[in-house]
Every structure is written in C-alpha cells, then in structure tokens.
Scaffold this motif. Structure first.
Motif: not given
Length: 421
Positions: A218, A220, A379, A410, A413-414, A417
């Motif tokens: 979470a 980065i 991840e 961005k 992270k997307q 998720e």
C-alpha cells in the motif's frame, strides 16, 4: 537476459493438499530410525537441483551422508519448472524435501502453501550478506538459504578505459567526449524498470516500503521526490543523445550488445550473464560496481538471489535444513563458484582470493551489497508494465517524469486492488 527471466512471473496452479503417505517429501524415502540428534533420522532426503549444475551438490550430499548417515538424493530439475512441479508432486507424496527458486517468487509460493518457514530462522542467515538475508525474508519470516546472487554491474572495454570511473559524472564526461566521435561512452537499458530501478532507488525511490522485513504494497514510493529525480536523471541521457534512439523498446538489449561488441561503446550496465558473449567478441573486458550517482549515493540495482527452500510437504524439514546449512556454507559455496561461476552471497568469501581476484565476481559482490532485493511479494507483478510505459515516455521526451511516475503508481495501485478482489 530476457525480461521474462528478469520478472520470473510463473503462474502456479495449486492442487488440493492430501495427506502424505511417507516422509522425505515422497513415498520413495524409505523408513526412518531415531537419532540422538535431529529427531527421526530418515533413510534419505531429496533435493531438486538446477539442470547441469548438480555436480558440486552431489559431492556435498555424499559428504553429508558420510558424516550424518542420511542419504541425500540429488535430482536435476530446471529451476524455473520446480514451483509448478512441486505443486503437483508434493500433494501426491512424491515431491522433494528441498527445491530451488528465484527469491522474488517466495511470497507467491508461500501464499500457495508450497514452502515452509525455516525452523532455524534468522540464525540460518548468519553467514550471508544483508541483501541476501532480506531477499529470503517474507512477512518477517525466513523461507530459504541463499545459493547465488546476481545483479547488473559496470562492464567496460579496458582498451578504452584503464579503470572504472569513480562517479557517474566521470562517466558522463566520457560519454560527451565519445559523442564527438560518433560513439558512446556508457549505455544502459533505462527504459526497462529492472535496470532503471538503479538510479531511481539511488535517488530515494522505492517500490514497496520495507517495514522491518515486511513489504507494504500500500506504500509505493515510485512517484516520490527521489523517484522523480531519478527518472529525470535517466531522461537526461536520452535527451542529450548520449543513448541512441535504438536503445528504447524491445530491441534495446540487442542494440546495446552490438554497439559494445563492435567497440562503438566504451561501457555498459549489464549483468554477469552477458560476460561470456562479450568476451567472445574480443572485448578486453573489465568489471566493477556501478559508479556513484551525482548525489553521492550508490546506484541501487535490483538483486536476484537463487534460493533453496524446504518444501511444505516434507516431513524431514529439520534434516533438510541441516543439509542446506552445509550445502550453502563457505566451503561448498566456493566449490559451486569455481565449478559453475555462481556467485555466493557468503560474507566470508568476499575477501577470499578466488572471489576477490575475479573482477566480475568481485563487482557483483560489491554491487549486491548496495543493491535492493527484487520485491518478493506477489504485488510486484503489477509494477513492471506501468513503470516500463512511464520510463519510455520519459526517454522519448513525450511526458515529464512527475506525470509519468504519478500515472504509473495510479495504475499499479488499481491493478493491485483489482487482483485482491
């Protein structure tokens, strides 16, 4: 080296775990008796070693059997096939006690229940350099014994450079001078995040925050102030024509190798895997750790560690660890290097003449100490493509570093998720 090898993104389908019928990771291990040391002593343990790299492991296995009375069966299985194979063989009761894997896959195989935490934990890692210790630690727990380490270094033509420059500023001056003659001073695949992490990390960027051995996906740091500064530094080499346009994209590696092999470039950033081909081209090859960045910090290259791990299906974990402590010890690690040029991250070998007098090995050792283990959590698979896109925008001067970095983070992270849903 192909990007597929760098990323090592293997997808493993895990079978339902059944009860094991016998010890030793398989039904062919035989019976066991009781030893005063090490609990139940099995007739044998099984290790999967990489193909065509088993001779020194077999010698270590023989010595272990003579000392401990436990046979070690060494089977050759391609390292990149072992995760998938143990997922099938382990539940069936015919898998090994020990497997070999790239350290960046540790998080994935732990989540899939394929390897076990080491009982000896941090104690087992005493002989190894700090970077290797971090590489085999996942979620604050230790999951493997480091076998060998690799990372990009500076490779240069000694006929053009008598010794490696102390700083990237010095190398920049060489590049500007060579440009006048239509040649190149220094080349690097900095539109490829595997290599670009070096300057990005050196300026203060990071992939995932390391909180005491636990990587936080979470948090980065690829668009923080340091990361952007590193990307700006990368862009400078492209914008000033110090890197050729052909160095961008999928053909960049081939273009770089050709220019260096044709003696149209003085130095390159590449790994030990490239040494043999460069020597075959007649380059009077020198090797060193990468020079310091203009901010005085080291280039923080990604470090890869080949790692022995104990199968979660093994019932002989204690004896497997006992053998691995011997196999990766100073004597056997040195033998592996001498036979297969696998560079061991064993601290005591740094000053050993066998390593110290080998320019490439000494350079990898030195660079590894300043490097960063490639993140070993799942991840990481979501990082490569967004960062490659961002770096190419910067290299082609189509977008500034801050915007490119923000967009990449961005997207990362997307994707993380979406994968976690």
């Amino acid at each position: 080296m192909e990007i597929k090898k760098l990323v090592a993104g293997l997808s493993v389908s895990v079978m339902a775990v059944g009860a094991l019928a016998a010890c030793g990771g398989g039904t062919d291990s035989g019976s066991s008796d009781t030893s005063s040391e090490g609990g139940n002593k099995p007739d044998k343990i099984v290790i999967w070693e990489d193909t065509e790299k088993a001779e020194t492991t077999k010698a270590a296995a023989k010595a272990f059997e003579e000392k401990e009375g436990v046979k070690v069966e060494v089977k050759e299985v391609k390292m990149t096939d072992q995760q998938k194979k143990v997922a099938l063989d382990g539940p069936a009761g015919k898998g090994p006690d020990i497997i070999l894997l790239p350290h960046d896959q540790i998080g994935t195989v732990v989540d899939q229940g394929l390897i076990a935490e080491l009982k000896d934990g941090e104690k087992a890692l005493g002989p190894f350099i700090d970077t290797a210790k971090s590489a085999v630690t996942f979620d604050g727990k230790v999951y493997g014994y480091p076998k060998a380490v690799e990372t990009p270094i500076l490779l240069f033509n000694k006929d053009e450079l008598k010794e490696a420059p102390a700083s990237m500023d010095d190398l920049y001056k060489v590049s500007t001078e060579q440009k006048k003659d239509g040649k190149y001073g220094f080349l690097a695949l900095w539109d490829n995040f595997y290599f670009a992490h070096g300057p990005i990390g050196g300026y203060g960027g990071y992939v995932f925050k390391d909180n005491g051995g636990k990587l936080d996906p979470a948090d980065i740091g690829l668009n923080n102030e340091g990361a952007v500064e590193g990307m700006d530094y990368i862009g400078k080499w492209y914008k000033e024509g110090l890197f050729p346009k052909g160095l961008i994209g999928g053909g960049g590696g081939q273009a770089m190798d050709q220019l260096f092999g044709d003696k149209k470039a003085v130095a390159v950033m590449n790994g030990p895997w490239a040494v043999a081909s460069y020597k075959e081209k007649g380059i009077n090859l020198g090797a060193a750790a990468l020079p310091k960045l203009p901010n005085g910090e080291a280039i923080k290259t990604f470090v890869g560690v080949k790692t022995y791990a104990v199968s979660a299906y093994s019932e002989n974990a204690e004896w497997a660890e006992k053998f691995l402590a011997s196999l990766t010890g100073e004597e056997n690690a040195k033998a592996m290097f001498e036979k297969y040029n696998e560079i061991p991250p064993v601290t005591a070998l740094q000053e050993d003449a066998t390593i110290k007098d080998n320019e490439v090995a000494a350079a990898v050792f030195a660079q590894s100490k300043d490097g960063v283990p490639m993140p070993n959590i799942a991840e990481m698979g979501q990082v490569w493509e967004p960062m490659a896109a961002a770096l190419q925008l910067v290299a082609t001067d189509k977008q500034d570093a801050q915007k490119s970095a923000d967009d990449a983070v961005k997207q990362i992270k997307q994707q993380i998720e979406a994968n976690n849903q």
